[in-house]
Design a protein around this motif. Structure first.
Motif, PDB file in Angstrom:
ATOM      1  N   LYS A   1       0.771  -1.029  -0.051  1.00 54.13           N
ATOM      2  CA  LYS A   1      -0.019  -0.060  -0.094  1.00 54.13           C
ATOM      3  C   LYS A   1       0.853   1.275   0.036  1.00 54.13           C
ATOM      4  O   LYS A   1       0.685   2.155  -0.683  1.00 54.13           O
ATOM      5  CB  LYS A   1      -1.021   0.044   1.156  1.00 54.13           C
ATOM      6  CG  LYS A   1      -1.794  -1.177   1.229  1.00 54.13           C
ATOM      7  CD  LYS A   1      -2.862  -0.852   2.460  1.00 54.13           C
ATOM      8  CE  LYS A   1      -4.128  -2.036   2.166  1.00 54.13           C
ATOM      9  NZ  LYS A   1      -4.780  -1.918   3.351  1.00 54.13           N
ATOM     10  N   ASP A   2       2.071   1.231   0.800  1.00 56.54           N
ATOM     11  CA  ASP A   2       2.804   2.330   0.754  1.00 56.54           C
ATOM     12  C   ASP A   2       3.417   2.590  -0.746  1.00 56.54           C
ATOM     13  O   ASP A   2       3.858   3.956  -1.172  1.00 56.54           O
ATOM     14  CB  ASP A   2       4.132   2.182   1.828  1.00 56.54           C
ATOM     15  CG  ASP A   2       3.452   2.389   3.259  1.00 56.54           C
ATOM     16  OD1 ASP A   2       2.396   2.816   3.367  1.00 56.54           O
ATOM     17  OD2 ASP A   2       4.051   1.963   4.168  1.00 56.54           O
TER      18      ASP A   2
ATOM     19  N   ALA B   1       1.011   4.237  -2.850  1.00 48.97           N
ATOM     20  CA  ALA B   1       1.004   5.580  -2.456  1.00 48.97           C
ATOM     21  C   ALA B   1       2.274   6.284  -2.911  1.00 48.97           C
ATOM     22  O   ALA B   1       1.951   7.442  -3.355  1.00 48.97           O
ATOM     23  CB  ALA B   1       0.741   5.775  -0.916  1.00 48.97           C
ATOM     24  N   TYR B   2       3.328   5.707  -2.913  1.00 51.72           N
ATOM     25  CA  TYR B   2       4.443   6.231  -3.417  1.00 51.72           C
ATOM     26  C   TYR B   2       4.339   6.880  -4.870  1.00 51.72           C
ATOM     27  O   TYR B   2       4.825   7.864  -5.224  1.00 51.72           O
ATOM     28  CB  TYR B   2       5.629   5.617  -2.838  1.00 51.72           C
ATOM     29  CG  TYR B   2       6.823   6.066  -3.667  1.00 51.72           C
ATOM     30  CD1 TYR B   2       7.768   7.125  -3.244  1.00 51.72           C
ATOM     31  CD2 TYR B   2       7.267   5.382  -4.924  1.00 51.72           C
ATOM     32  CE1 TYR B   2       9.034   7.249  -3.923  1.00 51.72           C
ATOM     33  CE2 TYR B   2       8.656   5.749  -5.581  1.00 51.72           C
ATOM     34  CZ  TYR B   2       9.388   6.494  -4.916  1.00 51.72           C
ATOM     35  OH  TYR B   2      10.460   7.037  -5.633  1.00 51.72           O
ATOM     36  N   ILE B   3       3.981   5.574  -5.763  1.00 56.28           N
ATOM     37  CA  ILE B   3       3.842   5.914  -7.086  1.00 56.28           C
ATOM     38  C   ILE B   3       3.044   6.813  -7.315  1.00 56.28           C
ATOM     39  O   ILE B   3       2.984   8.016  -8.147  1.00 56.28           O
ATOM     40  CB  ILE B   3       3.375   4.745  -7.632  1.00 56.28           C
ATOM     41  CG1 ILE B   3       4.642   3.504  -7.620  1.00 56.28           C
ATOM     42  CG2 ILE B   3       2.904   4.822  -9.237  1.00 56.28           C
ATOM     43  CD1 ILE B   3       5.710   4.167  -8.450  1.00 56.28           C
ATOM     44  N   GLY B   4       1.516   6.944  -6.639  1.00 49.49           N
ATOM     45  CA  GLY B   4       0.660   8.160  -6.691  1.00 49.49           C
ATOM     46  C   GLY B   4       1.371   9.593  -6.540  1.00 49.49           C
ATOM     47  O   GLY B   4       0.833  10.354  -7.062  1.00 49.49           O
ATOM     48  N   GLU B   5       2.237   9.626  -5.660  1.00 44.77           N
ATOM     49  CA  GLU B   5       2.846  10.829  -5.158  1.00 44.77           C
ATOM     50  C   GLU B   5       3.863  11.310  -6.391  1.00 44.77           C
ATOM     51  O   GLU B   5       3.909  12.407  -6.628  1.00 44.77           O
ATOM     52  CB  GLU B   5       3.599  10.841  -3.854  1.00 44.77           C
ATOM     53  CG  GLU B   5       4.160  12.091  -3.409  1.00 44.77           C
ATOM     54  CD  GLU B   5       3.221  13.220  -3.087  1.00 44.77           C
ATOM     55  OE1 GLU B   5       3.464  14.446  -3.175  1.00 44.77           O
ATOM     56  OE2 GLU B   5       2.058  13.184  -2.973  1.00 44.77           O
ATOM     57  N   GLN B   6       4.704  10.307  -6.592  1.00 44.85           N
ATOM     58  CA  GLN B   6       5.780  10.644  -7.495  1.00 44.85           C
ATOM     59  C   GLN B   6       5.058  10.759  -8.996  1.00 44.85           C
ATOM     60  O   GLN B   6       5.656  11.658  -9.816  1.00 44.85           O
ATOM     61  CB  GLN B   6       6.783   9.499  -7.304  1.00 44.85           C
ATOM     62  CG  GLN B   6       7.795   9.264  -6.349  1.00 44.85           C
ATOM     63  CD  GLN B   6       8.551  10.568  -6.223  1.00 44.85           C
ATOM     64  OE1 GLN B   6       9.241  10.786  -7.185  1.00 44.85           O
ATOM     65  NE2 GLN B   6       8.356  11.205  -4.957  1.00 44.85           N
ATOM     66  N   TYR B   7       4.178  10.307  -9.498  1.00 49.84           N
ATOM     67  CA  TYR B   7       3.587  10.283 -10.729  1.00 49.84           C
ATOM     68  C   TYR B   7       2.089  10.824 -10.849  1.00 49.84           C
ATOM     69  O   TYR B   7       1.360  10.050 -11.340  1.00 49.84           O
ATOM     70  CB  TYR B   7       3.704   8.831 -11.344  1.00 49.84           C
ATOM     71  CG  TYR B   7       5.281   8.362 -11.670  1.00 49.84           C
ATOM     72  CD1 TYR B   7       5.961   9.253 -12.671  1.00 49.84           C
ATOM     73  CD2 TYR B   7       5.888   7.644 -10.639  1.00 49.84           C
ATOM     74  CE1 TYR B   7       7.379   8.693 -12.632  1.00 49.84           C
ATOM     75  CE2 TYR B   7       7.270   7.158 -10.801  1.00 49.84           C
ATOM     76  CZ  TYR B   7       7.980   7.793 -11.894  1.00 49.84           C
ATOM     77  OH  TYR B   7       9.276   7.224 -12.160  1.00 49.84           O
ATOM     78  N   ASN B   8       2.048  11.877 -10.132  1.00 54.01           N
ATOM     79  CA  ASN B   8       0.539  12.116 -10.186  1.00 54.01           C
ATOM     80  C   ASN B   8       0.145  13.125 -11.315  1.00 54.01           C
ATOM     81  O   ASN B   8       1.159  13.370 -12.461  1.00 54.01           O
ATOM     82  CB  ASN B   8       0.609  13.133  -8.852  1.00 54.01           C
ATOM     83  CG  ASN B   8       1.662  14.407  -8.724  1.00 54.01           C
ATOM     84  OD1 ASN B   8       1.962  14.948  -9.715  1.00 54.01           O
ATOM     85  ND2 ASN B   8       1.796  14.853  -7.396  1.00 54.01           N
TER      86      ASN B   8
END
Length: 254
Positions: free
Chosen positions: A34-35, A38-45
């Motif tokens: 899940k982290d 979430a990390y991908i969602g932040e880095q590649y928003n």
């Protein structure tokens, strides 16, 4: 494209590039998975993806007319550009960005996910560039590959339609190409195992690439490779390579 063709009238050749990358990671626990998402969602928003597409359109000499962007819950993002060759007005509205080309468009979508059983997480990015006329998106490939952590890459390029030279002869392609690899830097190609499937008579070109070397530390999320026993390292390395081979082969091998 340095030596431009002299054409009669409008160049209505349509050039489509479909570029897909996969980034594979090992995240053992449910929390780590899940982290990772979430990390991908932040880095590649959508904001970062929008910046990547703006640079891409600059590289091909296009003007952005409209941009549409969207982040999704719980994961993923999409951005669409409409672009044009001549200078045109671009606009934004509130939190939504939309980019339009009068002849062309660029889209990007992300799909982070993780395997339910073996702790492998995969991040997929799809980018599609469609242009009309003299613009070709092939010159952006090195930039796109370098913009993401690309373990597996699949690329499809097709030229449709026709134009005419000043003598009236139909031209079904206006640039030289034997392979998509012709447009990728040799230093980049050395890092990958690469194969082609090309249909020259139809102006259809397909290339896919698989990363050669795995530095395990780069594939561990919130973990240190030196804290893992050698046997565990080998097991994780095997899981990663199996996942990559199946994605590269587009079939369930194992």
């Amino acid at each position: 494209m340095e030596n431009k063709l002299r054409l009669y009238g409008f160049n209505n050749l349509t050039k489509s590039l479909s570029f897909n990358i996969y980034d594979v990671c090992y995240a053992k626990t449910e929390r780590a998975q899940k982290d990772y998402v979430a990390y991908i969602g932040e880095q590649y928003n959508s904001e970062r993806l929008t910046n990547i597409l703006f640079h891409l359109t600059e590289m091909i000499g296009a003007t952005v007319l409209n941009v549409s962007k969207q982040d999704y819950e719980p994961q993923g993002a999409s951005v669409t550009f409409l672009i044009a060759e001549p200078s045109q007005l671009s606009q934004t509205s509130g939190e939504t960005v939309v980019a339009h080309l009068d002849k062309s468009h660029v889209t990007v979508h992300t799909y982070p996910e993780y395997h339910p059983d073996n702790a492998i997480a995969t991040f997929r990015v799809d980018i599609d560039v469609t242009t009309c006329g003299a613009i070709t998106p092939l010159s952006t490939l090195d930039y796109l590959i370098g913009s993401f952590d690309s373990d597996i890459i699949t690329m499809d390029y097709r030229v449709r339609g026709f134009t005419r030279n000043i003598d009236g002869k139909k031209l079904f392609i206006d640039h030289t190409i034997t392979s998509i690899q012709d447009y990728i830097n040799s230093e980049t190609l050395e890092k990958y195992d690469t194969i082609d499937i090309n249909m020259y008579q139809a102006n259809i070109f397909h290339t896919k690439m698989l990363i050669k070397e795995i530095d395990l530390q780069n594939y561990l999320f919130n973990a240190d490779v030196y804290e893992l026993p050698p046997k565990t390292r080998l097991q994780i390395n095997s899981l990663l390579r199996k996942e990559m081979i199946e994605i590269f082969s587009a079939m369930n091998v194992y």
